[in-house]
Design an enzyme around this catalytic site. Structure first.
Site: not given
Length: 316
Positions: A212, A264
Site C-alpha cells: 500500500s 501511506h
C-alpha cells in the site's frame, strides 16, 4: 476606465478632438481586448479611456502619450503572442496491461508461497513476515532491504486483494501515461522511500508490511504528473489533482485498525516528488522509449529479487 454609450460617444467626440486624444489601434477592438489593453496602459501609468462606437470598442490616449501607448501595447502583444501555450498532446503510449497483470499475479503467487513451510538447507522453516517486514528498528540498524521486501508481503488475503484491486487500476493508468518501465520504477521508488522515512520517524517498535505504500505512491505520481503537465492550463483548477489524491488517501489510507497511515502518507508524498521530476524530464527530453522502459522494468525486478536474496542470506 470609462465606458461610454453611443449617444455619449457622439457628445464627447468634439471634446476628444479638442483634447487631441487618439485611438491606440486604427480599427475597432473586441470589448475584452479593449479592457485588457486599458489595464496594460494603466499599469504602465499611461492614462487612457475606453470608448464604444457602432463597430466596436476603442482605447484612446492623449496625443502626448500616443507613441508610448502604442509601444507598450506592441510589447505586451509580442510578449504574450504564444500565451497560453498549446495544450499538451494526448499521450497514446501502450500501457502494456498484460505485463502489469503479470506482475500482480506474481505478487499474489508470492503471497501464497509465504504461507508454505519453506526451508533452506541448515535453516529452520522461514518466517517470511519476520524476515522481510519493515521493522523500523532493524532498518535503522542497517537492514535496508526490508524497505523493499516489505512491499511484497501482506498480512492476510483481504490485505492482498485490496492492494491488488486498487493498485492494479492505478498502475495501469500510470503505465499508459508515462510507460510501464518508468511507471513501475517510480512506484517502487516511492514505496521504498516511504518505508525508509516511516522507519526513520518511528525508529523502534514499529513493524509494517504491504504494497500500500507503493500504491499511494502511484496516487501521488498521477496527481503531480497531471499538475506539471497541465500547469499552463489549470488556472484555478490546479489544486484538483492533488486534492483528489489527498481525498483518496483520506478515504482508503486511514481505514482499518492496523492501517499504517505514516507509510501511506510518505509513499504519497514521495510519489508527488518523483512524479513531478519525471514529468518535468519527460516534458524536456520526451517520453522514454521502449529500450529505456525495458531497462527500468528489469532494474526494478532485479532490485526486488536482490533485496530478497540479501534477506535470505541474512536469515539466522
Amino acid at each position: 476606465m470609462i465606458r461610454l454609450s453611443f449617444m455619449e460617444l457622439e457628445t464627447i467626440h468634439t471634446a476628444l478632438r479638442q483634447e487631441l486624444w487618439l485611438p491606440v489601434a486604427p480599427g475597432a477592438l473586441e470589448e475584452g481586448k479593449a479592457q485588457l489593453w486599458g489595464l496594460v496602459l494603466e499599469a504602465r501609468a499611461v492614462h487612457c479611456r475606453i470608448v464604444r462606437s457602432d463597430n466596436g470598442w476603442h482605447v484612446v490616449v492623449p496625443a502626448s502619450f500616443y507613441d508610448r501607448a502604442v509601444e507598450e501595447v506592441r510589447l505586451f502583444e509580442e510578449e504574450n503572442r504564444n500565451w497560453p501555450p498549446p495544450a499538451p498532446p494526448v499521450r497514446t503510449m501502450n500501457g502494456n496491461v498484460l505485463a502489469t497483470l503479470s506482475v500482480l499475479f506474481l505478487l499474489a503467487t508470492f503471497h501464497n508461497i509465504t504461507r508454505l513451510d519453506v526451508t533452506l538447507p541448515g535453516h529452520p522453516p522461514l518466517d517470511w513476515l519476520t524476515l522481510g517486514s519493515a521493522d523500523a528498528e532493524k532498518i535503522m540498524d542497517g537492514q535496508w532491504w526490508r524497505a523493499v521486501t516489505a512491499l511484497t508481503l501482506h498480512a492476510n488475503l483481504p490485505h492482498l486483494v485490496g492492494n491488488l484491486a486498487i493498485g492494479g487500476v492505478l498502475v495501469i493508468l500510470l503505465c499508459r501515461e508515462i510507460g510501464p518501465g518508468l511507471a513501475w520504477s517510480l512506484i517502487l521508488g516511492s514505496g521504498i522511500l516511504g518505508n525508509l522515512v516511516n522507519a526513520l520517524l518511528h525508529s523502534t517498535g514499529h513493524i509494517s508490511v504491504g504494497a500500500s505504500t507503493a500504491v499511494f505512491g502511484a496516487v501521488g505520481i498521477l496527481a503531480s504528473s497531471s499538475v506539471v503537465r497541465h500547469r499552463h492550463h489549470l488556472q484555478r483548477r490546479w489544486p484538483l489533482p492533488v486534492a483528489a489524491g489527498l481525498a483518496l488517501l483520506a478515504v482508503l489510507g486511514t481505514e482499518g485498525e492496523h492501517t499504517d497511515l505514516g507509510a501511506h502518507l510518505f509513499g504519497f508524498l514521495w510519489g508527488i516528488a518523483l512524479g513531478a521530476v519525471a514529468e518535468y524530464l519527460i516534458g524536456r527530453f520526451g517520453e522514454p522509449g521502449p529500450a529505456l522502459n525495458a531497462v527500468l522494468a528489469v532494474a526494478s525486478a532485479v532490485g526486488v529479487v536482490f533485496s530478497w536474496w540479501v534477506a535470505l542470506a541474512a536469515a539466522p
